[in-house]
Enzyme design. Sequence first.
Site: not given
Length: 504
Positions: A187, A240
């Site tokens: 993330d 990401e």
Amino acid sequence: SIVFDEAHLPRPRPAPDGINALSAPMSIYEVHLGSWRRKGNNEWLTYRELAEQLPAYARDMGFTHLEFLPVSEHPFDGSWGYQPTGLYAPTSRFGGPEDFAALVDACHREGIGVLLDWVPGHFPDDPHGLGHFDGTALYEHANPLQGRHLDWGTLIYNYGRTEVTNFLVSNALFWLERYAIDGLRVDAVASMLYLDYSRPPGGWIPNQHGGRENIEAIAFLRRFNTELFARFPQATTAAEESTAWPQVSRPVEFGGLGFGYKWNMGWMHDTLNYISKDPIHRKYHHGDILFGLHYAFSENFILPLSHDEVVHGKRSILGRMPGDEWQRFANLRAYYSFMFGHPGKKLLFMGGEIAQAAEWNHDQSLDWHLLQHKNHSGIQSLIRDLNRLYRAVPALHQMDCEQAGFEWVITDDANNNVFAWIRKGFEDRARCLVVVNFSPNVYRNYRVRVPFAGKWHEVFNSDSAHYGGSNAGNIGEVTTQGGKTPELSLTLPPLAAIFLVPEG
């Protein structure tokens, strides 16, 4: 006394070999375990109950992978797991470690790979967490210009400390070793790469060379990927990463960060911008569809329609579609079909496959009752068939990440909102023609060149009445017409995509 004997934890069976390969079909169903489905009194399903329902549903829908929003223990439901305090503990909300292992095992029994969201980019300052762990800034930087995220009010790991990076890398390996997880999606990688991420001028500390790059975080990410792939070569990682940082999914030895895949955030933003426009205005945004192919093979991309796109006032994916009810659903069918025909692996957040009308609410179940309505059940059938098509047609997945696997056919028909391209597989005749009509008009006798003369079979049509469409199309097959360059004369259904493959 021992309350959890980790050494005797049941180990899930492994996923099928090659499930993460660049040449394999990869269609990911992204799930928040607390709100996929709930039982009476709005209670969570346990890991064991999820094991009975979720893997079978994913298999029936044709997905190859399940990706869970972070399962590491976290204090606040509303963080969705992205502010973890217990990196080594599956959240106790749904059961114990052995129950989580049973869920992973159930996924593997169905041939489904399991990916986890993993959060090494920040952590909360809850007193029972890692912040000021021994009374000092042990895991984080002491200086808030380096050690605190302004956007999230969270702390940032000190990647320059060997003890901290050992802790994080060991945690990554832990999930793969103990729970047979098939990959990690990291993330907020951009927030790790840049020292000035979301900071005002003067609100950050440059690196030793005076630059904005976080040299220690870069070294950590390279080490993380190097050690993970060395120990688990069948696994994968995904970043990401929302900027143009180069070589995110390229090998460390060639200067890359070493990830297996990168989320294509640019594709997501551009195409959602395009599809949200009324068709009469789309000719002015034609480049939003074309632009992504300029860089589509610079990384190994995943095309994400993730949880972030259906919260915080953005509306659901269906909610972004323009027009009356029929047009909204037709637009959605065309957009999903476009996604599956486009190069790159696929990711869809739960609820997208039933055309969830409302934004995602982590405090309640998806609106499964919508499947009583034909438009919504039609979208579910469409996603099921697109997944099966994607897996069955080699041209749609074998060269997902290679320039040689793609060829534009029609790029300049902005007035009609039409695009066409050829996808290619390893074999000479492994070809698939994808034609997308983003206008509400039916076009007849529309000429499209193809590489082979003879019959081409229409293997998918998003305007099928089975999905809620108008049933315009080519009655199953079309034969090329004469000339030096073979051409098909096609009927293009409204707000729809068709896929054709050559006979033989």
